[in-house]
Enzyme design. Structure first.
Site, PDB file in Angstrom:
ATOM      1  CE  LYS A  13      72.300  42.715  42.162  1.00 17.89           C
ATOM      2  NZ  LYS A  13      72.922  43.461  41.724  1.00 17.89           N
ATOM      3  NE  ARG A  88      73.138  48.518  46.052  1.00 17.35           N
ATOM      4  CZ  ARG A  88      72.530  48.028  45.350  1.00 17.35           C
ATOM      5  NH1 ARG A  88      71.303  47.197  45.865  1.00 17.35           N
ATOM      6  NH2 ARG A  88      72.306  47.740  43.969  1.00 17.35           N
ATOM      7  NE  ARG A 127      68.650  48.201  34.401  1.00 16.05           N
ATOM      8  CZ  ARG A 127      68.738  47.376  35.779  1.00 16.05           C
ATOM      9  NH1 ARG A 127      69.101  46.754  35.841  1.00 16.05           N
ATOM     10  NH2 ARG A 127      69.028  47.843  36.132  1.00 16.05           N
ATOM     11  NE  ARG A 134      66.751  51.103  38.200  1.00 17.90           N
ATOM     12  CZ  ARG A 134      67.623  49.765  39.344  1.00 17.90           C
ATOM     13  NH1 ARG A 134      66.720  48.716  38.997  1.00 17.90           N
ATOM     14  NH2 ARG A 134      68.396  50.539  39.845  1.00 17.90           N
ATOM     15  NE  ARG A 145      71.796  51.871  39.467  1.00 15.69           N
ATOM     16  CZ  ARG A 145      71.132  51.726  38.618  1.00 15.69           C
ATOM     17  NH1 ARG A 145      70.729  52.537  37.535  1.00 15.69           N
ATOM     18  NH2 ARG A 145      70.781  50.413  37.999  1.00 15.69           N
TER      19      ARG A 145
HETATM   20  P1  AMP Z   1      69.000  48.100  43.086  1.00 10.44           P
HETATM   21  O1  AMP Z   1      67.182  48.365  42.926  1.00 10.44           O
HETATM   22  O2  AMP Z   1      69.113  47.339  44.184  1.00 10.44           O
HETATM   23  O3  AMP Z   1      69.899  48.699  41.546  1.00 10.44           O
HETATM   24  O4  AMP Z   1      68.985  49.557  43.944  1.00 10.44           O
HETATM   25  C1  AMP Z   1      69.005  50.620  43.702  1.00 10.44           C
HETATM   26  C2  AMP Z   1      68.762  52.313  44.086  1.00 10.44           C
HETATM   27  O5  AMP Z   1      68.715  51.575  45.637  1.00 10.44           O
HETATM   28  C3  AMP Z   1      70.590  51.802  44.620  1.00 10.44           C
HETATM   29  O6  AMP Z   1      71.703  52.420  43.664  1.00 10.44           O
HETATM   30  C4  AMP Z   1      70.287  52.468  46.025  1.00 10.44           C
HETATM   31  O7  AMP Z   1      70.229  53.659  46.315  1.00 10.44           O
HETATM   32  C5  AMP Z   1      69.495  51.907  46.752  1.00 10.44           C
HETATM   33  N1  AMP Z   1      69.877  50.670  47.497  1.00 10.44           N
HETATM   34  C6  AMP Z   1      68.810  49.032  47.261  1.00 10.44           C
HETATM   35  N2  AMP Z   1      69.003  48.543  48.194  1.00 10.44           N
HETATM   36  C7  AMP Z   1      69.849  49.209  48.703  1.00 10.44           C
HETATM   37  C8  AMP Z   1      70.824  48.758  49.725  1.00 10.44           C
HETATM   38  N3  AMP Z   1      71.093  47.525  50.684  1.00 10.44           N
HETATM   39  N4  AMP Z   1      71.113  49.760  50.527  1.00 10.44           N
HETATM   40  C9  AMP Z   1      71.628  50.916  50.577  1.00 10.44           C
HETATM   41  N5  AMP Z   1      70.770  51.524  49.174  1.00 10.44           N
HETATM   42  C10 AMP Z   1      70.500  50.543  48.664  1.00 10.44           C
END
Ligand code: AMP
Length: 189
Positions: A13, A88, A127, A134, A145
């Site tokens: 994404k 989400r 990654r 990260r 996740r």
């Molecule tokens: P991502 O980069 O989108 O994979 O997000 C990394 C982490 O950020 C996730 O595992 C959550 O802990 C937090 N996070 C990101 N977006 C959201 C969201 N919309 N709602 C809740 N937690 C989020």
């Protein structure tokens, strides 16, 4: 163009959102990025969300909703935006439609990038090993996740299918191949 990018962690994404943001000259709004930069700057938001990120859990809806409402109200979102990683949960999707109603904006599409689970876990681990920086790109957190995605986020697919906004794109292949599929699927939007 106002778009949501939906898909499990590791589906690509973020990569595709950056490319689309350049192509359509619209901001890429990644809630994950917003959280990660808060954590690395050690801000009060960062301190609040760090444990959720590290454990692969979702940050509470209220907190994320507020951040997104503020971000979408900024002038650079007038011509469109790509939401990556938000909504989400069904509660976040409901809140997003309230936010957009208030701003008198409508979504053009919800683009789901789909990929098999074994490929996802492999990609996330790779990654992490390649130095994504990260702290949540470990095998253990990747599995967590993914299970959070299945439980909390996957129901959004049905939610958006019923609004006729959903477009599904196969996430397997090179960055360019997936980008091409996305462009075709968005067509004239
Ligand atoms: P991502 O980069 O989108 O994979 O997000 C990394 C982490 O950020 C996730 O595992 C959550 O802990 C937090 N996070 C990101 N977006 C959201 C969201 N919309 N709602 C809740 N937690 C989020």
């Amino acid at each position: 163009m106002r778009i949501i990018l939906l898909g499990p962690p590791g589906a690509g994404k973020g990569t595709q959102a950056i490319l689309m943001s350049q192509k359509y000259s619209i901001p890429h709004i990644s809630t994950g990025e917003i959280m990660r930069s808060a954590v690395s700057s050690n801000s009060s938001l960062g301190k609040e969300v760090k444990q959720y990120l590290d454990q692969g859990n979702l940050v509470p809806d209220d907190l994320v909703n507020k951040l997104v409402a503020e971000r979408l109200a900024q002038a650079d979102c007038n011509n469109g935006f790509i939401l990556d990683g938000f909504p989400r949960t069904v509660a976040q999707a409901d809140e997003l439609s309230l936010i957009l109603d208030k701003l008198k904006l409508k979504l053009d599409a919800v683009l789901q990038i789909s990929l098999a689970q074994d490929v996802l876990i492999e990609r996330i681990q790779k990654r992490g090993a390649m130095g994504s920086g990260r702290t949540d790109d470990t095998a253990e957190t990747a599995i967590k996740r993914l299970s959070v995605y299945m439980e909390k986020t996957a129901p959004l697919i049905g939610h958006y299918k019923s609004t006729n906004l959903l477009k599904v794109v196969d996430g397997l292949g090179t960055i360019e191949q997936v980008q091409d599929r996305i462009s075709k699927s968005l067509g004239n939007i």
